[in-house]
Motif scaffolding. Sequence first.
Motif, PDB file in Angstrom:
ATOM      1  N   GLN A  45       0.831  -1.195   0.000  1.00 49.24           N
ATOM      2  CA  GLN A  45       0.000   0.000   0.000  1.00 49.24           C
ATOM      3  C   GLN A  45       0.873   1.254   0.000  1.00 49.24           C
ATOM      4  OE1 GLN A  45      -2.636   0.955   3.393  1.00 49.24           O
ATOM      5  NE2 GLN A  45      -4.145   1.593   1.849  1.00 49.24           N
ATOM      6  N   PRO A  46       0.673   2.119  -1.001  1.00 44.54           N
ATOM      7  CA  PRO A  46       1.464   3.346  -1.100  1.00 44.54           C
ATOM      8  C   PRO A  46       1.297   4.270   0.107  1.00 44.54           C
ATOM      9  CG  PRO A  46       0.327   2.908  -3.166  1.00 44.54           C
ATOM     10  CD  PRO A  46      -0.228   1.946  -2.153  1.00 44.54           C
ATOM     11  N   GLN A  47       2.377   4.963   0.432  1.00 43.13           N
ATOM     12  CA  GLN A  47       2.373   6.007   1.461  1.00 43.13           C
ATOM     13  C   GLN A  47       2.853   7.296   0.800  1.00 43.13           C
ATOM     14  OE1 GLN A  47       5.135   4.022   4.190  1.00 43.13           O
ATOM     15  NE2 GLN A  47       3.416   3.391   5.468  1.00 43.13           N
ATOM     16  N   ILE A  48       2.106   8.365   0.991  1.00 49.14           N
ATOM     17  CA  ILE A  48       2.469   9.626   0.332  1.00 49.14           C
ATOM     18  C   ILE A  48       2.798  10.715   1.346  1.00 49.14           C
ATOM     19  CG2 ILE A  48       1.063   9.131  -1.708  1.00 49.14           C
ATOM     20  CD1 ILE A  48      -0.981  11.243  -0.539  1.00 49.14           C
ATOM     21  N   ASP A  49       3.517  11.714   0.871  1.00 50.55           N
ATOM     22  CA  ASP A  49       3.743  12.934   1.645  1.00 50.55           C
ATOM     23  C   ASP A  49       2.436  13.719   1.634  1.00 50.55           C
ATOM     24  OD1 ASP A  49       4.333  15.849   1.952  1.00 50.55           O
ATOM     25  OD2 ASP A  49       6.381  15.098   2.202  1.00 50.55           O
ATOM     26  N   VAL A  50       1.950  14.105   2.808  1.00 46.00           N
ATOM     27  CA  VAL A  50       0.654  14.785   2.900  1.00 46.00           C
ATOM     28  C   VAL A  50       0.701  16.142   2.199  1.00 46.00           C
ATOM     29  CG1 VAL A  50      -0.926  15.929   4.518  1.00 46.00           C
ATOM     30  CG2 VAL A  50      -0.146  13.609   4.983  1.00 46.00           C
ATOM     31  N   HIS A  51       1.869  16.810   2.216  1.00 47.62           N
ATOM     32  CA  HIS A  51       1.927  18.187   1.732  1.00 47.62           C
ATOM     33  C   HIS A  51       2.122  18.292   0.227  1.00 47.62           C
ATOM     34  CE1 HIS A  51       1.489  19.494   5.801  1.00 47.62           C
ATOM     35  NE2 HIS A  51       2.342  18.541   6.126  1.00 47.62           N
ATOM     36  N   GLU A 232       8.108  11.350  13.211  1.00 51.19           N
ATOM     37  CA  GLU A 232       7.318  11.614  12.015  1.00 51.19           C
ATOM     38  C   GLU A 232       5.941  11.003  12.213  1.00 51.19           C
ATOM     39  OE1 GLU A 232      10.324  11.596   8.284  1.00 51.19           O
ATOM     40  OE2 GLU A 232       8.853   9.993   8.348  1.00 51.19           O
ATOM     41  N   VAL A 233       4.915  11.613  11.617  1.00 50.75           N
ATOM     42  CA  VAL A 233       3.561  11.105  11.823  1.00 50.75           C
ATOM     43  C   VAL A 233       2.946  10.621  10.516  1.00 50.75           C
ATOM     44  CG1 VAL A 233       1.302  11.569  12.808  1.00 50.75           C
ATOM     45  CG2 VAL A 233       3.285  12.829  13.622  1.00 50.75           C
ATOM     46  N   VAL A 234       2.469   9.390  10.528  1.00 48.76           N
ATOM     47  CA  VAL A 234       1.784   8.808   9.376  1.00 48.76           C
ATOM     48  C   VAL A 234       0.335   8.558   9.760  1.00 48.76           C
ATOM     49  CG1 VAL A 234       1.707   6.859   7.763  1.00 48.76           C
ATOM     50  CG2 VAL A 234       3.918   7.644   8.658  1.00 48.76           C
ATOM     51  N   ALA A 235      -0.593   8.987   8.918  1.00 48.41           N
ATOM     52  CA  ALA A 235      -2.010   8.711   9.157  1.00 48.41           C
ATOM     53  C   ALA A 235      -2.417   7.475   8.373  1.00 48.41           C
ATOM     54  CB  ALA A 235      -2.856   9.904   8.730  1.00 48.41           C
ATOM     55  N   GLN A 248      -3.601  17.622   6.128  1.00 49.70           N
ATOM     56  CA  GLN A 248      -2.643  18.638   5.706  1.00 49.70           C
ATOM     57  C   GLN A 248      -2.699  19.842   6.648  1.00 49.70           C
ATOM     58  OE1 GLN A 248      -3.293  20.857   1.999  1.00 49.70           O
ATOM     59  NE2 GLN A 248      -1.294  20.115   1.332  1.00 49.70           N
ATOM     60  N   ARG A 249      -3.899  20.287   6.959  1.00 53.80           N
ATOM     61  CA  ARG A 249      -4.050  21.416   7.884  1.00 53.80           C
ATOM     62  C   ARG A 249      -3.543  21.077   9.279  1.00 53.80           C
ATOM     63  NH1 ARG A 249      -9.078  21.983   5.178  1.00 53.80           N
ATOM     64  NH2 ARG A 249     -10.131  20.822   6.833  1.00 53.80           N
ATOM     65  N   LEU A 250      -3.681  19.805   9.665  1.00 63.24           N
ATOM     66  CA  LEU A 250      -3.289  19.402  11.015  1.00 63.24           C
ATOM     67  C   LEU A 250      -1.793  19.146  11.145  1.00 63.24           C
ATOM     68  CD1 LEU A 250      -6.329  17.031  11.659  1.00 63.24           C
ATOM     69  CD2 LEU A 250      -5.893  19.220  12.784  1.00 63.24           C
ATOM     70  N   GLY A 251      -1.071  19.237  10.028  1.00 63.38           N
ATOM     71  CA  GLY A 251       0.383  19.113  10.087  1.00 63.38           C
ATOM     72  C   GLY A 251       0.920  17.697  10.053  1.00 63.38           C
ATOM     73  N   CYS A 252       0.061  16.760   9.705  1.00 62.04           N
ATOM     74  CA  CYS A 252       0.485  15.367   9.585  1.00 62.04           C
ATOM     75  C   CYS A 252       1.492  15.234   8.427  1.00 62.04           C
ATOM     76  CB  CYS A 252      -0.752  14.519   9.328  1.00 62.04           C
ATOM     77  SG  CYS A 252      -0.455  12.780   9.428  1.00 62.04           S
ATOM     78  N   ASP A 253       2.473  14.339   8.546  1.00 58.55           N
ATOM     79  CA  ASP A 253       3.538  14.250   7.548  1.00 58.55           C
ATOM     80  C   ASP A 253       3.193  13.349   6.362  1.00 58.55           C
ATOM     81  OD1 ASP A 253       5.435  15.826   9.138  1.00 58.55           O
ATOM     82  OD2 ASP A 253       5.349  14.102  10.495  1.00 58.55           O
ATOM     83  N   GLN A 254       2.719  12.147   6.648  1.00 60.76           N
ATOM     84  CA  GLN A 254       2.469  11.186   5.583  1.00 60.76           C
ATOM     85  C   GLN A 254       1.111  10.524   5.757  1.00 60.76           C
ATOM     86  OE1 GLN A 254       5.917   8.559   5.508  1.00 60.76           O
ATOM     87  NE2 GLN A 254       7.189  10.375   5.737  1.00 60.76           N
ATOM     88  N   ALA A 255       0.636   9.931   4.663  1.00 60.39           N
ATOM     89  CA  ALA A 255      -0.678   9.305   4.715  1.00 60.39           C
ATOM     90  C   ALA A 255      -0.721   8.055   3.854  1.00 60.39           C
ATOM     91  CB  ALA A 255      -1.746  10.290   4.229  1.00 60.39           C
TER      92      ALA A 255
END
Length: 286
Positions: A45-51, A232-235, A248-255
Amino acid sequence: HSKEQGRNTICFFSPEQHQAALSRYRLAGYLQQALERNEFHMVYQPQIDVHDQRLIGVEALLRWEHPELGVVSPGTFIPVAEDAGLIDAIGQWGLERSVRDAVDWRDQGVSLKLAVNVSAREFQRGDVAERVQAVLSREGLSPESFVVELTETCFMQSADTTEQALVKLRRQGVRIAIDDFGTGFSSLSYIRNMSLDILKIDRSFITGVDSSGTGGQLVRAIVDMSHAMQLEVVAEGVETTDDLMALQRLGCDQAQGYHVARPMPADELLQWAAAYAAGKKAISPL
Ligand code: C2E
Ligand code: MG
Ligand code: MG
Ligand code: MG
């Protein structure tokens, strides 16, 4: 008297419990043969940069397809494999398979961070760091692009052994993610005291997260706390554009989550990555 005892013993189990025990027993039997019969495969499962939404890595997830039972979910068979003493062999297989896949992608020009789940039982053996190092060096994957995911159960069942393994892994350059954060106990003390790099917020906090409601405030608190501890935080479980925008607004790093992609077989990943990079994947712009 013994007859009565026998009856009493049977009465300890409701019909449902009896059925569950029976099917666990059956599953354990099938699992014994699953490796040699080639019934496992990995999906990613891919993980992306939230920003900037760039693809950063993948999480490797085990799949078991039994000829009669069909697909059995890891939530069902991994606990059975742990109890049956089969998780070490299965975990080793998954580790080797996924590292080889990551090396293949890299050799085709796509370098991705690979995250692999390691269960509490595997950590109890005390040689996780050595096993990981052996596979990485044999297959030629850089430890810097490797992440071990573990749950807090590892700390609850064997804190010292687990911490020792984590220290060794980090010395090799491997990074450590705490998985399913928020679902268990003693969360604050172990993230303070254990050797961690990444915190994955459990899906139950993310699905339908709205930065204006209390759900959003809770996620923001977890993100801020994690960043204060240099994590680092991943959702996990990002299912909609709204989820991603809130994160993105909450400052999470990756998703990661169905909104980005469902877990897919290794041979589909490069094609998916190319389409994703070309903007063909229908991810709404933020
Ligand atoms: P996990 O490590 O927390 O993995 C994330 C789970 O969430 C995966 O379930 C994934 O398919 C699912 N998921 C991802 N995005 C979404 C989403 O947007 N919505 C929803 N509803 N679900 C999403 P899966 O593959 O069934 O795995 C379940 C658990 O089994 C994993 O949780 C992990 O704890 C364990 N597991 C999976 N593969 C392995 C493995 O190779 N080794 C070990 N030890 N455990 C594994
Ligand atoms: Mg995981
Ligand atoms: Mg998780
Ligand atoms: Mg989980």
